[in-house]
Design an enzyme around this catalytic site. Sequence first.
Site, short mmCIF file in Angstrom:
data_model
loop_
_atom_site.label_atom_id
_atom_site.label_comp_id
_atom_site.label_asym_id
_atom_site.label_seq_id
_atom_site.Cartn_x
_atom_site.Cartn_y
_atom_site.Cartn_z
N GLY A 128 0.82 -1.20 0.00
CA GLY A 128 0.00 0.00 0.00
C GLY A 128 0.86 1.25 0.00
N SER A 129 0.34 2.32 0.59
CA SER A 129 0.94 3.64 0.44
C SER A 129 2.25 3.84 1.17
CB SER A 129 -0.05 4.72 0.87
OG SER A 129 -1.08 4.82 -0.08
N THR A 130 2.70 2.91 2.01
CA THR A 130 4.03 3.04 2.60
C THR A 130 5.10 3.03 1.49
OG1 THR A 130 3.99 0.65 2.99
CG2 THR A 130 3.49 2.09 4.87
#
Length: 765
Positions: free
Chosen positions: A317-319
Amino acid sequence: MKENKLNMKRGAAVLFIIFALLFFVLFARFSFIQITGKADGHSLKNEALQKYLRTDTLEAKRGTIYDRNGSVIAEDATSFTIAAILDPEMTTDPDNPQHVVDPEKTAEVLSKYIDMEKEDIEKQLRKEGVFQVEFGRYGRDLSSKVKNQIEEENLPGIIFMRDSKRFYPNGKFASHLIGFTQELEEKKGDSIVKKTVGRMGIEKVYEDYLRGENGKVQYKSDLWGYLLEDKQQMVQDPDNGDHIYLTIDSKIQTFLEDALNEVDKQYNPEKAFAIVADAKTGKILAMGQRPSFHPDTRVGLGENWQNDLVEYSFEPGSTMKIFTIASAIEEGVFDPDETFESGTYKIGDTVIRDHNNGEGWGRITYLEGVQRSSNVAMANLLDKMGPDVFKQYLKDFRFGQKTGIELPNEAKGQILYNWPVEQVTSSFGQGTTVTALQMVQAATAIANDGKMMRPFIVDKVVDDKTNEAIIDQKPEQVGEPISKETAEKAREILETVTSSDVGTGQIYQIQGYEVLGKTGTAQMPDPNGGYLQGSGNYIYSFLGMAPADNPELIVYTAVAKPQLEGEAGSAPVSKIFNSVMRNSLQYLNVQQEEMPTMETVSLEDYEGEKVEKTVEALEKNGVIPVVLGDGKEISEQLPKPDTALLEGEKVLLKTDGEMTMPDMEGWSLRDTIKAADLMGLKLSYSGEGYVVNQNIEQGRKVKEGQKLIVKLVQQKERVLRNDDQTEEEQPGEGQSAEEQEETSEEDEQSEETSEERESQEEQDA
């Protein structure tokens, strides 16, 4: 007659010759054996030696596993197995019996010390035709203390067999990392030899160092096996196993285990795992997961054999946006003040959407795009860099490659980058898979001025005899994907994710320390293809570092499919990250930032004063004036004169003109009640905490007796709302879904009477 005598003499002569020949043969045989010491090719001396020579095994002690401070994590401890002799022939002196003479009494006493019912023990003791019996797992692994207590009972026929047991004093403690041992039986000749073997984690990988080699003692005995008085012994000492010192810090590991236990109990996730690393060296200071198991009993092992931090690859995801941003900065294409149109980005027939259903926030800067976790911002940055350039950065950050940590079955993940849509989704963490360990390794480049450090778990291996290091691990740089200047710039930008008013990571703020990092939420793959649907089918995560200006620690936390009841997916993640990061920094004596001291202000009487003059005076003293109405003079104020206020508190000023509604977003219930009373409004509210909605728009004129309805939510939920949206991304074709913030279910409350409001105000005061 003479003929008979002659025959008798002949017969006697024949017999004499036969016996003489037999005697000669026997004498010759005896002489041969006496001279050569051999019979039928066997050495009689050796045969006799083997008959009276006894050999006992001297068991080697398995090496001890320590943490970095020398605290024991796993060690060999002496244990005992209890047995009962039933054969009456073992007793030669009735006054000193050597077998069980009273099964009922013996069973009653033993039931106090071993976890076995008296009836079951007595059943074992009454078996017929057996020499001795044991009591299965209930009679094994007894401590010295229990053994001594049973011996003090003076039970005839009860004996103990000494054994060695692997002991894990901390219980469920980095269990998948440390592993466990298992005792196996191996047949050698006519005897059965027991040996202890590592079956998982460090116990398995470092088996050759830990196990050691058994020794032996040989001695001459009599016919019954007793040692002779003029004994001669030959002793071969055991070679004990070597000792391993890990980089794990038991104190930090305990912080992590406690946090995981709390989240596991409250949210019952499918998976939860976290890792703490030294940002400068790559040393792993703690790693843990749920489900886990107890290494002594192996209870819980069946739920998950896998070390999720090393063996489990997933879409982050957005990490992943951390590394997209760093790559864009390094390429010189990231301008924080440049603007772009948020909401949607089209590639072929696929539409990439921002997490608020593709609505976006209009035209915003790239800095705000990072703070709001915009997928469209990442897609645009990919265009600026070029997909081939970004793919090289992914390789430079060593995604798709094993880190080489000293643990078995490490996964390497996969860079999914074949088609244009896959290239775009990889920029915000969808499609491409990683391990938690890879994320931490890549993060060291951000924290460590561009120098990427290989994570490692074993500090040194020490020889048991010489106490010298056989293996001495040193921090190893495995790349430099970005420059020092880029790393510094990336840290500045990522710090705003937690500190900005629109940042998606505000919940991860820690008092006394600035935190930088990035939240992440990704859909979980469906075994039947595609992705699982529903608000709970996500893996929520946060990759954070602190202190922001010069990170000492990196903490990566992920929780998969938690059972949320009206909370955001970041709630369980923050429970782990915040407590572990804060406690670890304080334990390591990392200096906190100086917090500004709050001064008090004594409130004057402003009734009759001009509005402009009053506002100017209050602002100068550091308090916040809120003007109610469009008049020129102050007619009433709250709080009353001579009240002591802290800097930043509100002062409500009612003017002599018509009343107008202020913007109450973010107000406490206490301030809301005061304003309603001053303006003569009837207040109704739902929820608790801080105002997020009001029925009367800001600036609108109000009349006394008019109804004011406000909605309140808790501070954490308000922080996560970000324009009534969370950082969660909308599941879409080929893209990640940042977690959807769900506001708490509204508990409709009845309209408050003025008496109830006064009571509430008194409580708030």
